[in-house]
Write a protein that holds these residues in place. Structure first.
Motif, PDB file in Angstrom:
ATOM      1  N   MET A  11      93.038  -9.338  30.976  1.00  0.00           N
ATOM      2  CA  MET A  11      93.844  -8.181  31.304  1.00  0.00           C
ATOM      3  C   MET A  11      93.344  -6.827  30.653  1.00  0.00           C
ATOM      4  O   MET A  11      92.992  -5.999  31.054  1.00  0.00           O
ATOM      5  CB  MET A  11      94.974  -8.657  31.637  1.00  0.00           C
ATOM      6  N   ASN A  12      93.323  -7.161  29.159  1.00  0.00           N
ATOM      7  CA  ASN A  12      92.903  -6.065  28.541  1.00  0.00           C
ATOM      8  C   ASN A  12      91.645  -5.538  28.542  1.00  0.00           C
ATOM      9  O   ASN A  12      91.137  -4.381  28.562  1.00  0.00           O
ATOM     10  CB  ASN A  12      93.274  -6.669  26.995  1.00  0.00           C
ATOM     11  N   ILE A  67      89.905  -5.695  31.524  1.00  0.00           N
ATOM     12  CA  ILE A  67      89.491  -4.720  32.532  1.00  0.00           C
ATOM     13  C   ILE A  67      90.034  -3.427  32.329  1.00  0.00           C
ATOM     14  O   ILE A  67      89.471  -2.337  32.864  1.00  0.00           O
ATOM     15  CB  ILE A  67      90.598  -5.645  33.706  1.00  0.00           C
ATOM     16  N   GLN A  68      91.348  -3.118  31.447  1.00  0.00           N
ATOM     17  CA  GLN A  68      91.787  -2.124  31.468  1.00  0.00           C
ATOM     18  C   GLN A  68      90.848  -1.043  30.509  1.00  0.00           C
ATOM     19  O   GLN A  68      90.433   0.095  30.883  1.00  0.00           O
ATOM     20  CB  GLN A  68      93.145  -2.083  30.570  1.00  0.00           C
ATOM     21  N   GLN A  69      90.096  -1.610  29.675  1.00  0.00           N
ATOM     22  CA  GLN A  69      89.219  -0.991  28.865  1.00  0.00           C
ATOM     23  C   GLN A  69      87.782  -0.796  29.887  1.00  0.00           C
ATOM     24  O   GLN A  69      87.379   0.508  29.332  1.00  0.00           O
ATOM     25  CB  GLN A  69      88.554  -1.840  27.745  1.00  0.00           C
TER      26      GLN A  69
END
Length: 89
Positions: free
Chosen positions: A1-2, A4-6
């Motif tokens: 998830m992290n 994808i945000q980056q």
């Protein structure tokens, strides 16, 4: 998830940077076009084109001194009233 945000943040940053570069290019191109037009107009009128000549022309008074005054007296010698006081009943 992290991750994808980056990736999404990096893509957004690249898109914004690209649009910033496009806007800077448009600004530089329009400035170059304006300077080119000023140069051509100055050459057609037979005047020198340069910063000093441009500002000397802009600073030159367009109207002769005293053109706005109704009398020949300077403004310091005339009596000028800005405000008239009166009582309101």
């Amino acid at each position: 998830m992290n991750l994808i945000q980056q990736i999404l943040r990096a893509i957004l940053f690249l898109v914004l940077a690209f649009f910033g570069l496009v806007m800077a290019f448009v600004f530089m191109a329009s400035t170059a076009l304006a300077i080119g037009v000023l140069y051509i107009v100055a050459r057609l009128k037979g005047r020198p084109f340069g910063v000093k000549a441009y500002w000397a022309e802009r600073r030159r008074p367009t109207m002769p001194p005293g053109a706005w005054s109704r009398t020949a007296q300077p403004a310091r010698e005339r009596d000028v009233t800005d405000i008239e006081m009166r009582e309101i009943p």
